[in-house]
Design a protein around this motif. Sequence first.
Motif, short mmCIF file in Angstrom:
data_model
loop_
_atom_site.label_atom_id
_atom_site.label_comp_id
_atom_site.label_asym_id
_atom_site.label_seq_id
_atom_site.Cartn_x
_atom_site.Cartn_y
_atom_site.Cartn_z
N ILE A 229 0.88 -1.23 -0.15
CA ILE A 229 0.10 -0.10 -0.20
C ILE A 229 0.97 1.18 0.04
CG2 ILE A 229 -1.82 1.23 1.22
CD1 ILE A 229 -2.85 -1.35 2.20
N ILE A 267 -6.72 8.19 5.87
CA ILE A 267 -6.87 7.44 4.62
C ILE A 267 -6.08 6.12 4.48
CG2 ILE A 267 -6.66 7.53 2.02
CD1 ILE A 267 -7.19 10.62 2.27
N THR A 270 -7.35 3.53 6.88
CA THR A 270 -8.79 2.87 6.51
C THR A 270 -8.61 1.95 5.31
OG1 THR A 270 -10.02 4.96 7.16
CG2 THR A 270 -11.11 3.64 5.63
N GLU A 271 -7.66 2.55 4.50
CA GLU A 271 -7.23 1.39 3.35
C GLU A 271 -6.86 0.09 3.95
OE1 GLU A 271 -4.85 1.47 -0.83
OE2 GLU A 271 -4.80 2.96 0.30
N GLN A 274 -9.69 -1.98 5.24
CA GLN A 274 -10.67 -2.74 4.45
C GLN A 274 -9.98 -3.47 3.32
OE1 GLN A 274 -11.73 1.08 2.31
NE2 GLN A 274 -13.46 1.48 3.82
N THR A 275 -8.73 -3.33 3.16
CA THR A 275 -7.75 -4.35 2.29
C THR A 275 -7.93 -5.60 3.22
OG1 THR A 275 -6.74 -2.73 1.41
CG2 THR A 275 -5.79 -4.82 1.19
#
Length: 372
Positions: A229, A267, A270-271, A274-275
């Motif tokens: 990421i 951000i 959160t990513e 969720q991933t």
Amino acid sequence: MKKINSTVRQKNIVKVSAIGIITNVLLVAAKAVVGIIANSIAIILDAVNNLTDAISSVVTLIGVKLSKKNPTKKHPYGFGRIEYFSSLIIGAIILATGILFIKESIEKIITPTMPEYGWPQLIVISLAIVVKLALGIFTRVKGKKYSSDALMGSGIDAILDAIISTSTLIAIIVAMTTKYSIDGIVGVLISIFVLRTGITIILTSASKLIGIRPDANITKQIKEEISKIPNVIGAFDLVIHNYGPDFAIGSVHVEVDNKLGIDKFHILTTEIQQTILKKYDIFLTVGLYSVNANTEKIRKMVKDALKNKEGVLSVHGVFIHQKEKRVSLDIGIDFSLVKQKDEITKLAEKEINKIYPNYTTKIVFDMNYSDF
């Protein structure tokens, strides 16, 4: 790693368990009839063993159904661990069966009788071997596919049953060809196999209920996934708490540049959440290590100073506090080094003071709850 839908998983476990129940009930009926006719303790115990398999499959079904209950205020993490209790109950049933088997078999050795074996017994047991072997392989493959300890246990037990039935078949052949009965001896051998299986399943299930180390391959995949990421420098301190095959929660720390900014921090976390939730059904709380300039040199110096300490796994989260004149860092260690924390601290401080002689050092030790 392909994720299987929870509803699909449940339906398939139910189907496999139903196949096991029907197959075992038919085998129980066939073996009981020919065993009673022949007056054979080995065949009768073999039939009882298949009966416990049918009961085990019923327990598996009940466990899967109960594990899907929605979370409550009292049990906010759901009921997924009920499946581990199912495996525990199956192990206990198998263990109790083994104890019964060995008692009856020893009595048969002390007071032997000659069973009346014939072709019906030979044919039924031969077919049972083939059926149980096929059922065992099928159930174990499905258990592995759907991450079901209960199915895995049932599959292993079915394969063991095929071995047990083979020993019964040998007893029949010996009796038919030599007129000598080894019924009691075979019964003892069956009992030993059954006892061993029951103990193994109980210990495995109990370990999962207590809490075991997560699969190293999975934790490695998760860290690699997080590291891909954007803006993530490194992922550390991954902790996973398992609440059944379908759900787990945990936490992870990631290193990011201290100049990234609070909005991008939000951000990013959160990513990550969720991933990992989407791909692994694991909800992670994400903590941040803010990394500033000149920390790589400190990291390398500390790692070099501790290289002779087997069990020092990682040096990370290094941050230089200019105003407070403090250097903070985390050191990941194995459980074997818990009593050596003070010594490791002194070695690390000595290296850091070579660059920052007037700074204090703050070290946090991270235990290897998952592989670094």
